[in-house]
Design an enzyme around this catalytic site. Structure first.
Site, PDB file in Angstrom:
ATOM      1  N   ASP A 106       0.815  -1.221   0.000  1.00 34.92           N
ATOM      2  CA  ASP A 106       0.000   0.000   0.000  1.00 34.92           C
ATOM      3  C   ASP A 106       0.848   1.269   0.000  1.00 34.92           C
ATOM      4  O   ASP A 106       0.338   2.343   0.289  1.00 34.92           O
ATOM      5  CB  ASP A 106      -0.949  -0.001   1.209  1.00 34.92           C
ATOM      6  CG  ASP A 106      -0.223  -0.242   2.516  1.00 34.92           C
ATOM      7  OD1 ASP A 106       1.006  -0.472   2.493  1.00 34.92           O
ATOM      8  OD2 ASP A 106      -0.882  -0.196   3.566  1.00 34.92           O
ATOM      9  N   LYS A 157       5.980   4.606  18.750  1.00 39.58           N
ATOM     10  CA  LYS A 157       5.533   6.013  18.757  1.00 39.58           C
ATOM     11  C   LYS A 157       5.865   6.650  20.102  1.00 39.58           C
ATOM     12  O   LYS A 157       5.683   6.023  21.140  1.00 39.58           O
ATOM     13  CB  LYS A 157       4.003   6.070  18.635  1.00 39.58           C
ATOM     14  CG  LYS A 157       3.478   5.861  17.262  1.00 39.58           C
ATOM     15  CD  LYS A 157       1.979   6.027  17.294  1.00 39.58           C
ATOM     16  CE  LYS A 157       1.348   5.221  16.193  1.00 39.58           C
ATOM     17  NZ  LYS A 157      -0.095   5.175  16.276  1.00 39.58           N
ATOM     18  N   ASP A 215       2.026   6.447   2.227  1.00 35.54           N
ATOM     19  CA  ASP A 215       1.354   5.214   2.618  1.00 35.54           C
ATOM     20  C   ASP A 215      -0.137   5.460   2.393  1.00 35.54           C
ATOM     21  O   ASP A 215      -0.731   6.320   3.040  1.00 35.54           O
ATOM     22  CB  ASP A 215       1.672   4.951   4.093  1.00 35.54           C
ATOM     23  CG  ASP A 215       0.868   3.821   4.684  1.00 35.54           C
ATOM     24  OD1 ASP A 215      -0.124   3.383   4.069  1.00 35.54           O
ATOM     25  OD2 ASP A 215       1.218   3.374   5.787  1.00 35.54           O
TER      26      ASP A 215
HETATM   27  P1  GTP Z   1      -5.077  -1.394   8.374  1.00 37.08           P
HETATM   28  O1  GTP Z   1      -5.959  -2.484   8.912  1.00 37.08           O
HETATM   29  O2  GTP Z   1      -5.874  -0.219   7.926  1.00 37.08           O
HETATM   30  O3  GTP Z   1      -3.954  -1.015   9.308  1.00 37.08           O
HETATM   31  O4  GTP Z   1      -4.371  -1.902   7.012  1.00 37.08           O
HETATM   32  P2  GTP Z   1      -3.566  -3.252   6.710  1.00 37.08           P
HETATM   33  O5  GTP Z   1      -4.383  -4.417   7.095  1.00 37.08           O
HETATM   34  O6  GTP Z   1      -3.157  -3.196   5.278  1.00 37.08           O
HETATM   35  O7  GTP Z   1      -2.309  -3.180   7.653  1.00 37.08           O
HETATM   36  P3  GTP Z   1      -0.917  -2.460   7.394  1.00 37.08           P
HETATM   37  O8  GTP Z   1      -1.140  -1.222   6.591  1.00 37.08           O
HETATM   38  O9  GTP Z   1      -0.212  -2.317   8.683  1.00 37.08           O
HETATM   39  O10 GTP Z   1      -0.160  -3.563   6.526  1.00 37.08           O
HETATM   40  C1  GTP Z   1       1.052  -3.290   5.845  1.00 37.08           C
HETATM   41  C2  GTP Z   1       1.112  -4.193   4.624  1.00 37.08           C
HETATM   42  O11 GTP Z   1       1.157  -5.569   5.023  1.00 37.08           O
HETATM   43  C3  GTP Z   1      -0.117  -4.058   3.733  1.00 37.08           C
HETATM   44  O12 GTP Z   1       0.331  -4.099   2.395  1.00 37.08           O
HETATM   45  C4  GTP Z   1      -0.978  -5.277   4.088  1.00 37.08           C
HETATM   46  O13 GTP Z   1      -1.729  -5.744   2.965  1.00 37.08           O
HETATM   47  C5  GTP Z   1       0.063  -6.305   4.504  1.00 37.08           C
HETATM   48  N1  GTP Z   1      -0.383  -7.209   5.583  1.00 37.08           N
HETATM   49  C6  GTP Z   1      -0.757  -6.869   6.847  1.00 37.08           C
HETATM   50  N2  GTP Z   1      -1.066  -7.969   7.558  1.00 37.08           N
HETATM   51  C7  GTP Z   1      -0.902  -9.037   6.720  1.00 37.08           C
HETATM   52  C8  GTP Z   1      -1.075 -10.458   6.875  1.00 37.08           C
HETATM   53  O14 GTP Z   1      -1.453 -10.978   7.940  1.00 37.08           O
HETATM   54  N3  GTP Z   1      -0.810 -11.240   5.791  1.00 37.08           N
HETATM   55  C9  GTP Z   1      -0.392 -10.704   4.588  1.00 37.08           C
HETATM   56  N4  GTP Z   1      -0.172 -11.541   3.571  1.00 37.08           N
HETATM   57  N5  GTP Z   1      -0.219  -9.373   4.412  1.00 37.08           N
HETATM   58  C10 GTP Z   1      -0.457  -8.543   5.477  1.00 37.08           C
END
Ligand code: GTP
Length: 345
Positions: A106, A157, A215
């Site tokens: 993302d 943080k 982001d």
């Molecule tokens: P929020 O729930 O809004 O925080 O978004 P998010 O679920 O995408 O979490 P975050 O932005 O912290 O994740 C960072 C990146 O890791 C993103 O590209 C997510 O798609 C990916 N990601 C987070 N958790 C997982 C997981 O459990 N498995 C996989 N495959 N990707 C994950």
């Protein structure tokens, strides 16, 4: 590439579409990521999927993006960012010391990947992190480094951060380091893997570059990123058209008196009346009535905005019907069991 998160901060849009597949500047966000990687010579991308994994294979059917091979590796249960990397490693073809580049799915970044790779290879580090400098690091964990650019700590943080460098979500690992990440339980690479590696004396190097970086995980940054791609503030070869004030996809119907500015997007099949659409993203098949003013809004697939509504910084879920004359800001609106539900930030 990590793409399996639930994207909770972008609900209700992510209730139906995973964040990396949401339309950004006219195409699923991942298409911009893939195009960027293709443009620097990447030929094989492993996607670590979890949430709504089937949709990724549907959207990028055939496992090919303009000659880049796409491989989908799905976790049985969400394994967190570290667990996802460990799980996806099953599809790696690299030797133990070969570099593996890991991306958050993302992040929109214009940083020089080749330069990050060069730092990784010359420093001999186990892991090399892209860091960006921000004016105010209080909202993020910070990553201090020593004079040689070696990471000295990972700090959560805090009110008075000791450094203004933050983790930008692009890592280069030596392949063998990935095999040390546990696979039997969820692991956060940021909170667990990196601090543990540091504590065990591993060499973690920083690559600091503050090129364009965003982001796209929140509604505000999503509209910003989409708008920056449309106006050309950041270039993408996946942009379906020339950069400009707005992007109107084929098959959209827009009134000749509508005003579309600041990098707004109108999706295929959408109908726009005599409205002012400012830095907003209108998904496919949505309808925007006359006299409407939208500023920094995300309007989901097939949503309907009634005449004369004035919405600012609002997220409207797929298929939601907003009656005429609504005046709202900083709200999320979606259809729950046929009832329009509104929450304010
Ligand atoms: P929020 O729930 O809004 O925080 O978004 P998010 O679920 O995408 O979490 P975050 O932005 O912290 O994740 C960072 C990146 O890791 C993103 O590209 C997510 O798609 C990916 N990601 C987070 N958790 C997982 C997981 O459990 N498995 C996989 N495959 N990707 C994950």
């Amino acid at each position: 590439m990590l793409v399996g998160g639930q994207g909770t901060r972008l609900r209700p849009l992510t209730l139906t579409t995973p964040k990396p597949l949401l339309p950004v500047a006219g195409v699923p966000f991942l298409a911009h990521q893939f195009a960027r990687l293709r443009d620097v010579g990447v030929t094989r991308i492993i996607l670590a999927t979890s949430y709504r994994a089937d949709l990724f294979e549907e959207v990028f059917a055939g496992g090919d993006f303009d000659g880049v091979e796409l491989i989908f590796v799905t976790e049985a249960e969400p394994m967190g960012t570290g667990g996802a990397i460990a799980n996806a490693a099953a599809a790696l073809e690299s030797g133990p010391d070969d570099p593996v580049i890991v991306f958050n799915g993302d992040v929109l970044s214009g940083h020089d990947l080749g330069a990050q790779l060069a730092v990784h290879l010359t420093s001999g580090a186990e892991v090399t992190l892209h860091l960006v400098e921000v004016d105010d690091a209080r909202r993020f964990g910070c990553v201090p480094t020593d004079s040689s650019g070696r990471v000295t700590d990972f700090l959560e943080k805090m009110p008075n951060p000791v450094a203004n460098q933050i983790n930008a979500g692009c890592y280069i690992f030596k392949t063998r380091v990935i095999s040390t990440i546990p696979t039997a339980r969820p692991v956060s690479v940021e909170r667990e893997t990196f601090p543990n590696l540091l504590q065990a004396g591993a060499h973690i190097q920083a690559y600091v570059e503050t090129a364009y970086w965003l982001d796209l995980g929140t509604p505000a940054t999503y509209v910003q990123g989409s708008s920056d791609l449309v106006t050309g503030a950041i270039a993408s070869t996946a942009l379906p058209g020339a950069p400009g004030q707005a992007l109107v996809l084929d098959g959209a119907q827009v009134s000749s008196s509508a005003q579309l500015v600041d990098g707004s997007v109108v999706g295929t099949g959408a109908h726009i009346g005599d409205a002012a659409i400012i830095r907003s993203v209108i998904f496919d098949d949505a309808q925007v009535g006359s006299g409407v003013r939208l500023v920094d809004c995300l309007v989901g697939f097939g949503a309907v905005i009634g005449d004369s509504s004035q919405l600012e910084r609002c997220v409207i879920g797929d298929g939601a019907v907003i009656p005429a004359g609504q005046v709202l800001s900083d709200s999320r609106l979606w259809n729950q069991d046929g009832v329009l539900t509104i929450t304010s930030e």
